[in-house]
Every structure is written in C-alpha cells, then in structure tokens.
Design an enzyme around this catalytic site. Structure first.
Site, PDB file in Angstrom:
ATOM      1  N   GLU A  14       0.842  -1.211   0.000  1.00  0.00           N
ATOM      2  CA  GLU A  14       0.000   0.000   0.000  1.00  0.00           C
ATOM      3  C   GLU A  14       0.874   1.258   0.000  1.00  0.00           C
ATOM      4  O   GLU A  14       0.460   2.308  -0.473  1.00  0.00           O
ATOM      5  CB  GLU A  14      -0.901   0.024   1.246  1.00  0.00           C
ATOM      6  CG  GLU A  14      -1.983  -1.031   1.259  1.00  0.00           C
ATOM      7  CD  GLU A  14      -2.709  -1.106   2.603  1.00  0.00           C
ATOM      8  OE1 GLU A  14      -3.943  -1.212   2.593  1.00  0.00           O
ATOM      9  OE2 GLU A  14      -2.045  -1.087   3.662  1.00  0.00           O
ATOM     10  N   THR A  90      -5.988   0.741   2.133  1.00  0.00           N
ATOM     11  CA  THR A  90      -7.142   0.263   1.377  1.00  0.00           C
ATOM     12  C   THR A  90      -8.254  -0.120   2.351  1.00  0.00           C
ATOM     13  O   THR A  90      -8.009  -0.311   3.547  1.00  0.00           O
ATOM     14  CB  THR A  90      -6.755  -0.946   0.515  1.00  0.00           C
ATOM     15  OG1 THR A  90      -6.187  -1.945   1.353  1.00  0.00           O
ATOM     16  CG2 THR A  90      -5.746  -0.553  -0.556  1.00  0.00           C
ATOM     17  N   GLU A 177      -7.334  -0.635  10.715  1.00  0.00           N
ATOM     18  CA  GLU A 177      -6.305   0.061  11.503  1.00  0.00           C
ATOM     19  C   GLU A 177      -6.679   1.449  12.023  1.00  0.00           C
ATOM     20  O   GLU A 177      -6.150   1.888  13.065  1.00  0.00           O
ATOM     21  CB  GLU A 177      -4.999   0.224  10.677  1.00  0.00           C
ATOM     22  CG  GLU A 177      -4.183  -1.027  10.499  1.00  0.00           C
ATOM     23  CD  GLU A 177      -4.604  -1.846   9.287  1.00  0.00           C
ATOM     24  OE1 GLU A 177      -5.303  -1.284   8.403  1.00  0.00           O
ATOM     25  OE2 GLU A 177      -4.265  -3.041   9.221  1.00  0.00           O
ATOM     26  N   ASP A 200     -12.910  -3.222  -2.301  1.00  0.00           N
ATOM     27  CA  ASP A 200     -14.010  -4.197  -2.359  1.00  0.00           C
ATOM     28  C   ASP A 200     -15.296  -3.565  -1.851  1.00  0.00           C
ATOM     29  O   ASP A 200     -15.274  -2.665  -1.013  1.00  0.00           O
ATOM     30  CB  ASP A 200     -13.672  -5.430  -1.508  1.00  0.00           C
ATOM     31  CG  ASP A 200     -13.260  -5.043  -0.101  1.00  0.00           C
ATOM     32  OD1 ASP A 200     -12.066  -4.796   0.113  1.00  0.00           O
ATOM     33  OD2 ASP A 200     -14.137  -4.946   0.769  1.00  0.00           O
TER      34      ASP A 200
HETATM   35  N1  ADE Z   1      -9.311  -3.776   3.712  1.00  0.00           N
HETATM   36  C1  ADE Z   1      -9.738  -3.806   2.434  1.00  0.00           C
HETATM   37  N2  ADE Z   1     -11.023  -4.233   2.364  1.00  0.00           N
HETATM   38  C2  ADE Z   1     -11.423  -4.472   3.650  1.00  0.00           C
HETATM   39  C3  ADE Z   1     -12.630  -4.921   4.222  1.00  0.00           C
HETATM   40  N3  ADE Z   1     -13.691  -5.216   3.495  1.00  0.00           N
HETATM   41  N4  ADE Z   1     -12.676  -5.046   5.567  1.00  0.00           N
HETATM   42  C4  ADE Z   1     -11.596  -4.761   6.333  1.00  0.00           C
HETATM   43  N5  ADE Z   1     -10.434  -4.335   5.824  1.00  0.00           N
HETATM   44  C5  ADE Z   1     -10.333  -4.182   4.490  1.00  0.00           C
END
Ligand code: ADE
Length: 237
Positions: A14, A90, A177, A200
């Site tokens: 990242e 992310t 985090e 996502d």
């Molecule tokens: N990092 C990237 N996508 C995530 C998700 N759906 N839940 C937690 N951390 C993530």
C-alpha cells in the site's frame, strides 16, 4: 523542520508507490529490533514520513490490524514528532452508500470501532472509539474526494452483528487500523484523519478476499495519487 506529516500505512504494497513517487529514503534507525519501518523526505518544504508495520517474523506477511497499528503510530510519534497523522490504506466500501471500487475517502467526522462491543454504560462509548477527525471537508471538495465515517475492526469479513454496528455508527468505510491510529494520535493531541481507497464492496455477492486481490493495484494507484494531492493541499502556501 516545522511541518511534518506522517502517513501510517499497514502493508508495504500500500505504501511502496507513494514512497517511490516522493523519492523518500528509509531511516534505518527507526524501531531497532522491531518489524516497523519508516521512510522520510521533503515536499514543498515539509517533512513527509511514511511508516509501515513491517513483516511478521515467522510468516514474512505484512502485519495488519490494530495491535501493529497502535505500536507503529506510537513509535512514529516518539521518533519523528509529526504534527499531522494520516492513516492511509485500502478499505471496503458499501455500494448501497454509493461507493465504487477505486474511490478514495477522507475520514469525517469521525473514526469508530464496529467490533468492540461492551454493553456497560461508559465502556460502550469507549468501545466505539468515536475519535474526531481533523476537518477534511474543504480539502475533499477541492480534491473531489468523498468523505465518510471510517469503521475499524480486526476481521476482513463482516458478520451480521458487525454490519448492524457499522450501520448504527454510520460507517461508510470498513478497514482494520484507523481506530488504533486515531487513538494514539488522540493521546498525543496530534490532528488526525484517514485516506482510504476502496478495494471491495462489502455488500456485493463476491467474496471480499477475491475482490481485494483483484482490485488491489487499482486502489493502490488511486490511494497514491490522492495522497500526493492531499500533501500538496496541506503544504500549499
Ligand atoms: N481492507 C480492504 N477491504 C477491507 C474490508 N472489506 N474489511 C476490512 N479491511 C479491508
């Protein structure tokens, strides 16, 4: 140097594009004996620091989640004395709240925890975190970025109870985090916010892990571009 902005990032992949684009140099004296790593450089007369959690000794995997983020943030503050902390990385988004893959969100008004459920008055709010963020609204408007509440938990999946809490807390961005970084920044009274790029859509039929792998490079790209725009905004004259 007066102005020092510190990016706290979990995974090397990242952070790497941003480290390269900013031409930062690793500081090998950071966190001796620990996996955490840090890079330093300058842009627009300001110090730019990037820290990552580093790799697990046994598996060589990036350390992710709140324990590592807490320790990295503490070490970064003690060592570099930054005056702005940014949790960058992310995250998952929600299509029913308008998120699309690759979107970048700035946190506002706060960061919360969705999986610290403590049903005792007083500790219930401590569990939720509810950390206020530096006001990112003007910057988001000018840079054409979204804003939203960032919700932190230590699982990639989302159980129904997590979903219920994310909705109750108004979470729009789900990651692993920010709440920990926010807590340490709060202890040291350092302004804090997040930059999170969506890999996502949590409410899609496709498994999160599959989407994460498929969209990671795209999101790492938008994260890097937006982080540079944010630095330019924060260090403008
Ligand atoms: N990092 C990237 N996508 C995530 C998700 N759906 N839940 C937690 N951390 C993530």
């Amino acid at each position: 140097m007066d102005n020092k902005i510190c990016f706290v990032i979990a995974m090397q992949s990242e952070a790497q594009l941003l480290i390269n684009k900013l031409n930062l140099t690793e500081d090998n004296n950071f966190a001796p004996g620990l996996p955490m790593r840090a890079w330093f450089g300058k842009l627009n007369n300001s110090g730019i620091i990037i820290t990552v959690n580093g790799k697990d000794n046994d598996t060589a995997l990036d350390l992710i989640g709140t324990q590592a983020a807490t320790l990295t943030t503490h070490l970064a503050i003690e060592y570099f004395k930054p005056n702005m902390i940014i949790s960058a990385g992310t995250a998952g988004g929600f299509s029913h709240k308008g998120a699309q893959i690759g979107d970048v969100y700035l946190s506002f008004p706060r960061v919360v925890f969705h999986d610290h459920r403590i049903n005792i008055p007083g500790w219930d709010n401590m569990g939720k975190g509810l950390f206020n963020c530096w006001d990112t609204r003007e910057m988001a408007t000018i840079l054409n970025l979204k804003t939203g509440i960032v919700s932190t938990g230590n699982s990639l999946d989302m159980l129904p109870t997590d979903e219920e809490y994310i909705n109750k807390l108004g979470g729009e961005v789900k990651e692993m985090e920010a709440g920990a970084v926010a807590w340490v920044a709060y202890l040291y009274k350092i302004p804090f916010f997040c930059i999170k790029a969506i890999t996502d859509l949590v409410d899609s039929i496709h498994p999160t892990s599959e989407q994460f792998n498929q969209n990671f490079n795209l999101a790492a790209g938008t994260l890097t571009e937006s982080s540079i725009s944010v630095i330019n905004f924060l260090t403008r004259k």
